[in-house]
Design an enzyme around this catalytic site. Sequence first.
Site, short mmCIF file in Angstrom:
data_model
loop_
_atom_site.label_atom_id
_atom_site.label_comp_id
_atom_site.label_asym_id
_atom_site.label_seq_id
_atom_site.Cartn_x
_atom_site.Cartn_y
_atom_site.Cartn_z
CB SER A 56 13.92 53.19 43.67
OG SER A 56 15.51 52.70 44.01
CD GLU A 87 11.59 51.64 40.90
OE1 GLU A 87 12.43 52.04 41.15
OE2 GLU A 87 11.89 50.18 40.97
NE ARG A 141 13.80 51.59 37.89
CZ ARG A 141 14.93 51.49 37.56
NH1 ARG A 141 15.73 51.39 36.84
NH2 ARG A 141 15.94 51.62 38.89
P1 FAD Z 1 5.87 41.62 41.34
O1 FAD Z 1 6.02 43.10 42.25
O2 FAD Z 1 5.36 40.87 41.75
O3 FAD Z 1 5.15 42.94 40.46
C1 FAD Z 1 5.24 43.95 39.56
C2 FAD Z 1 4.21 44.28 38.46
O4 FAD Z 1 3.89 43.65 37.50
C3 FAD Z 1 2.44 44.30 39.64
O5 FAD Z 1 2.00 44.99 38.92
C4 FAD Z 1 2.05 43.16 38.65
O6 FAD Z 1 0.86 42.92 38.89
C5 FAD Z 1 2.80 43.27 37.78
N1 FAD Z 1 2.61 41.48 37.41
C6 FAD Z 1 4.56 40.50 37.96
N2 FAD Z 1 4.02 39.49 36.88
C7 FAD Z 1 3.31 39.72 35.82
C8 FAD Z 1 3.21 39.20 34.38
N3 FAD Z 1 3.82 38.27 34.49
N4 FAD Z 1 3.06 38.93 33.52
C9 FAD Z 1 2.28 41.08 33.90
N5 FAD Z 1 2.27 41.71 34.82
C10 FAD Z 1 3.07 40.78 35.33
N6 FAD Z 1 14.11 47.33 39.98
C11 FAD Z 1 14.94 47.85 39.09
O7 FAD Z 1 14.65 48.79 38.06
N7 FAD Z 1 16.61 48.03 39.10
C12 FAD Z 1 16.72 47.36 40.71
O8 FAD Z 1 18.17 47.86 40.82
C13 FAD Z 1 16.16 47.22 41.64
N8 FAD Z 1 15.82 46.39 42.68
C14 FAD Z 1 15.65 46.29 43.83
C15 FAD Z 1 16.10 45.87 45.00
C16 FAD Z 1 15.11 45.28 46.29
C17 FAD Z 1 16.28 45.45 47.38
C18 FAD Z 1 13.90 45.26 45.86
C19 FAD Z 1 13.10 44.03 46.72
C20 FAD Z 1 13.35 45.96 44.46
C21 FAD Z 1 14.22 46.51 43.54
N9 FAD Z 1 13.51 46.89 42.67
C22 FAD Z 1 14.58 47.04 41.75
C23 FAD Z 1 12.23 46.25 42.14
C24 FAD Z 1 12.64 45.06 41.37
O9 FAD Z 1 12.71 44.29 41.93
C25 FAD Z 1 11.27 45.36 39.99
O10 FAD Z 1 10.45 46.11 40.00
C26 FAD Z 1 11.66 43.81 39.39
O11 FAD Z 1 10.77 43.33 38.30
C27 FAD Z 1 10.13 43.23 40.41
O12 FAD Z 1 9.19 41.89 39.69
P2 FAD Z 1 8.59 41.28 40.75
O13 FAD Z 1 8.27 39.47 39.88
O14 FAD Z 1 8.95 40.68 42.26
O15 FAD Z 1 7.49 41.59 40.49
N1 EPU Z 2 22.45 59.75 46.79
C1 EPU Z 2 22.18 60.41 48.58
N2 EPU Z 2 22.24 59.49 49.63
C2 EPU Z 2 21.47 58.67 50.10
C3 EPU Z 2 20.94 58.00 48.35
C4 EPU Z 2 21.65 58.06 47.54
O1 EPU Z 2 23.32 60.81 48.32
O2 EPU Z 2 20.89 58.34 50.78
C5 EPU Z 2 23.52 59.79 46.57
C6 EPU Z 2 24.29 58.51 45.38
O3 EPU Z 2 25.45 59.37 46.47
C7 EPU Z 2 24.77 58.88 44.90
C8 EPU Z 2 23.00 58.73 43.92
O4 EPU Z 2 22.48 59.70 45.21
O5 EPU Z 2 25.08 60.24 43.99
C9 EPU Z 2 22.45 57.93 43.36
O6 EPU Z 2 22.25 56.78 43.66
P1 EPU Z 2 22.87 55.16 44.13
O7 EPU Z 2 23.77 54.71 43.23
O8 EPU Z 2 22.58 54.77 44.99
O9 EPU Z 2 21.58 54.77 43.19
P2 EPU Z 2 19.73 55.55 43.04
O10 EPU Z 2 20.01 56.61 42.69
O11 EPU Z 2 19.71 55.94 44.52
C10 EPU Z 2 18.73 53.73 40.99
C11 EPU Z 2 17.94 52.85 41.45
C12 EPU Z 2 18.54 51.56 41.49
C13 EPU Z 2 19.34 51.51 41.04
C14 EPU Z 2 20.44 51.92 41.30
C15 EPU Z 2 22.17 51.34 40.43
C16 EPU Z 2 15.96 54.35 40.56
C17 EPU Z 2 15.11 54.59 40.85
N3 EPU Z 2 17.06 53.63 41.50
O12 EPU Z 2 19.14 54.12 42.19
O13 EPU Z 2 17.02 50.90 41.35
O14 EPU Z 2 19.62 49.12 41.51
O15 EPU Z 2 20.56 53.53 40.91
O16 EPU Z 2 21.70 51.84 39.02
O17 EPU Z 2 16.12 54.36 39.50
C18 EPU Z 2 14.70 50.39 41.72
O18 EPU Z 2 14.53 50.50 41.15
O19 EPU Z 2 14.14 49.56 42.79
C19 EPU Z 2 16.04 50.72 41.98
C20 EPU Z 2 16.69 49.62 43.48
#
Ligand code: FAD
Ligand code: EPU
Length: 353
Positions: free
Chosen positions: A228, A324, A158
Amino acid sequence: MQNLQPFHTFHIHANAREIIEAHSIEQLQQAWAHSKAENLPALFLGQGSNMLFLDDFNGVVILNRLMGITHQQDSDFHYLHVNGGENWHELVEWSINNGIYGLENLALIPGCAGSAPIQNIGAYGVEFKDVCDYVDVLNLNTNETFRLDTKQCEFGYRESIFKHRYQQGYMITAIGLKLTKNWQPILKYGSLVEFDPKTVTAKQIFDEVCHIRQSKLPNPNEFGNAGSFFKNPVVSSEHFEEIKKHHENLPHFPQADGAVKLAAGWLIDQCNLKGFQIGGAAVHEKQALVLINKSGATGQDVVKLAHHVRQTVAEKFGVYLQPEVRFIGTTGEVNSEQTIDRKSGSAGMPRPI
Ligand code: FAD
Ligand code: EPU
């Protein structure tokens, strides 16, 4: 003032002085020049899926809407040049439908392609850095564009250089992806381990990742959220052993340097905080790491909830969770940990960073 609510996935009520969509580099430059001329702060936004607005933003929001994908190949690799405003998930889906594999584990992550390098998006055993070839950046103060290779992006968990040296005034205009034709499935995370690596297809992985994500992550259109809320904490091996003494089944991921990554969702869950609510903000019932806008939450509600979660986890495990999600105040981004510790949201908010 213009309503920001449709432009970010927490769907918290907040306004901006102005919202400008930039469909070309020229429009980006004009929007930036306009903010400077008006002496207003500028904030770049993709799809707002990693943002928490604490208050109205008294400045110009510039939406990256640079579109277009170019595909080239040689005997070993596919090369994709993707403009920053393209939707990440649609790109993943398009690549798989066109026989280009390697992005399937990163399906259904909201946001723009241009935002993917910023926090080095990751899921199910793959991070953006694993598929990144280069990132194109525009320095809006000099109007110079430059290209960084993967190493220069200083990717970490991240983390990247775009959260530090190339943050303010640097817009990511495009990304380059390099995807091998000698595709190998990555099946090390969660239920993916059950697939047979000899027969599994990229489409099966894509479908399974979509299925898992839909089963535990809230749909932002139903309950606003930013994924997250906190990062998974990395602790020393001594600290890990100490926690493990009382919690045998603690999920953990050893790191190369001997430190240990813990699952923040598990730590929060162990504090029985699932469903816990302050004002309109709540800890998601199915995934404790996600804070949701349950009904009409304000930025302050989310901050108070995050404060309670951070304190409760620290008291039980001695681990301070770091957000995050990026926190945006009246004039720009603020330090999220300081904001949570002060708990009060905008009143007494830290100075912009
Ligand atoms: P924004 O939220 O619009 O911007 C994020 C940051 O980047 C801000 O500081 C903004 O000013 C800056 N920014 C945006 N665009 C640009 C650009 N072109 N140039 C320079 N700066 C810029 N993240 C994960 O890593 N893994 C996951 O599994 C994951 N799952 C998610 C699930 C859900 C339901 C949600 C809502 C979010 C999740 N995220 C996850 C977080 C998010 O999807 C990522 O951080 C994504 O890359 C953000 O993209 P965005 O376009 O919405 O950025
Ligand atoms: N867990 C619990 N209870 C909960 C949630 C999780 O016990 O309420 C346990 C799960 O059972 C598992 C462990 O925690 O053993 C990890 O959970 P999970 O696999 O759901 O993943 P996470 O660590 O919570 C991370 C990323 C996600 C990404 C997933 C899958 C971060 C901060 N989050 O979540 O990214 O999608 O792994 O790779 O690293 C995001 O960054 O926004 C995001 C959604």
